[in-house]
Motif scaffolding. Sequence first.
Motif, PDB file in Angstrom:
ATOM      1  N   LEU A  80       0.846  -1.183   0.000  1.00 49.89           N
ATOM      2  CA  LEU A  80       0.000   0.000   0.000  1.00 49.89           C
ATOM      3  C   LEU A  80       0.884   1.236   0.000  1.00 49.89           C
ATOM      4  O   LEU A  80       1.933   1.252   0.635  1.00 49.89           O
ATOM      5  N   GLY A  81       0.406   2.280  -0.661  1.00 48.94           N
ATOM      6  CA  GLY A  81       1.051   3.574  -0.526  1.00 48.94           C
ATOM      7  C   GLY A  81       0.677   4.167   0.825  1.00 48.94           C
ATOM      8  O   GLY A  81      -0.200   3.652   1.532  1.00 48.94           O
ATOM      9  N   ALA A  86      -3.103   4.882   5.316  1.00 52.14           N
ATOM     10  CA  ALA A  86      -3.893   5.763   6.183  1.00 52.14           C
ATOM     11  C   ALA A  86      -5.378   5.419   6.067  1.00 52.14           C
ATOM     12  O   ALA A  86      -6.098   5.398   7.078  1.00 52.14           O
ATOM     13  N   ASN A  87      -5.836   5.124   4.866  1.00 53.46           N
ATOM     14  CA  ASN A  87      -7.241   4.747   4.675  1.00 53.46           C
ATOM     15  C   ASN A  87      -7.568   3.425   5.369  1.00 53.46           C
ATOM     16  O   ASN A  87      -8.642   3.277   5.959  1.00 53.46           O
ATOM     17  N   TYR A 143       2.960   6.890  11.972  1.00 56.42           N
ATOM     18  CA  TYR A 143       2.910   8.329  12.274  1.00 56.42           C
ATOM     19  C   TYR A 143       2.438   9.105  11.045  1.00 56.42           C
ATOM     20  O   TYR A 143       1.547   9.958  11.141  1.00 56.42           O
ATOM     21  N   ARG A 144       3.004   8.794   9.895  1.00 50.55           N
ATOM     22  CA  ARG A 144       2.609   9.475   8.648  1.00 50.55           C
ATOM     23  C   ARG A 144       1.116   9.287   8.385  1.00 50.55           C
ATOM     24  O   ARG A 144       0.419  10.224   7.990  1.00 50.55           O
ATOM     25  N   ALA A 145       0.611   8.077   8.620  1.00 46.68           N
ATOM     26  CA  ALA A 145      -0.813   7.802   8.383  1.00 46.68           C
ATOM     27  C   ALA A 145      -1.687   8.707   9.248  1.00 46.68           C
ATOM     28  O   ALA A 145      -2.682   9.268   8.771  1.00 46.68           O
ATOM     29  N   PHE A 146      -1.325   8.881  10.505  1.00 50.58           N
ATOM     30  CA  PHE A 146      -2.112   9.757  11.370  1.00 50.58           C
ATOM     31  C   PHE A 146      -2.042  11.212  10.900  1.00 50.58           C
ATOM     32  O   PHE A 146      -3.050  11.924  10.952  1.00 50.58           O
ATOM     33  N   PRO A 153       0.701  18.820   7.672  1.00 48.85           N
ATOM     34  CA  PRO A 153       1.598  19.020   6.541  1.00 48.85           C
ATOM     35  C   PRO A 153       2.796  18.072   6.459  1.00 48.85           C
ATOM     36  O   PRO A 153       3.660  18.251   5.609  1.00 48.85           O
ATOM     37  N   TYR A 154       2.877  17.031   7.256  1.00 51.25           N
ATOM     38  CA  TYR A 154       4.028  16.126   7.226  1.00 51.25           C
ATOM     39  C   TYR A 154       4.175  15.405   5.881  1.00 51.25           C
ATOM     40  O   TYR A 154       5.265  15.286   5.341  1.00 51.25           O
ATOM     41  N   HIS A 155       3.068  14.892   5.349  1.00 56.82           N
ATOM     42  CA  HIS A 155       3.085  14.113   4.098  1.00 56.82           C
ATOM     43  C   HIS A 155       2.887  15.049   2.905  1.00 56.82           C
ATOM     44  O   HIS A 155       1.971  15.845   2.875  1.00 56.82           O
ATOM     45  N   HIS A 156       3.746  14.885   1.912  1.00 58.89           N
ATOM     46  CA  HIS A 156       3.632  15.697   0.684  1.00 58.89           C
ATOM     47  C   HIS A 156       3.190  14.792  -0.460  1.00 58.89           C
ATOM     48  O   HIS A 156       3.731  13.725  -0.641  1.00 58.89           O
ATOM     49  N   LYS A 157       2.245  15.281  -1.223  1.00 62.44           N
ATOM     50  CA  LYS A 157       1.763  14.494  -2.371  1.00 62.44           C
ATOM     51  C   LYS A 157       2.515  14.854  -3.610  1.00 62.44           C
ATOM     52  O   LYS A 157       3.015  15.872  -3.830  1.00 62.44           O
TER      53      LYS A 157
END
Length: 157
Positions: A80-81, A86-87, A143-146, A153-157
Motif C-alpha cells: 500500500l502507498g 492511512a485509509n 505516524y505518517r498515516a495519522f 503538513p508532514y506528508h507531501h503528495k
Amino acid sequence: MKIKLLFIGKEDADELQVAISSYSKKINYYNVFEQLAIPYLKNSKSLSFDEQKKREGELIMKKIEPKDFVVLLDEKGGELGSVQFANLLQQQLNSGVKSLVFVIGGAYGFSQEVYARGNYKLSLSKMTFPHIVTRLIFAEQLYRAFTILKNEPYHHK
C-alpha cells in the motif's frame, strides 16, 4: 482503539531505537500505541525452521486476543502507498475494533497458525530488512498515516 506492534526480538539500544521511540511518542499523541517484544527462542540453532516458526507462533498467539484485528507484516502481503495505509487505518478506527495488532514475525516468517489468524497481510517492501529497520519503517508510516488523516503538513503528495 489501541494499536500494538508485536515483534520477535528485543528492544535494541542503538540509534535506530532512539528514532523508533521518537516516532512512538508522536504516534501516542494521536492514539494509544505500544510495542511488545517477544524474546528470541533459546537454543534455536537446534530447531528446524518449521519448528522455530511453530514455537514463535505459539508465543505470538498468546499475545493476540480473539477480537483483535491482526495485520501480519509479511513479504507476501499486499503493498500500500502511504495514503492507502492511512485509509486502512481509518477503516479500522471507524469499525469499532478495540485493538489493532501489527505483527513482525521471526527470521523464517510465520507459522500456519499465525497466518490463519491474521486478518490482513501487509508488505512494507519487496526487500528484506532487519527487524529493527522494519520497526522503524513501520513506526514512521504509522505516524505518517495519522498526519494524513489529520490533514497535517508532514506528508507531501
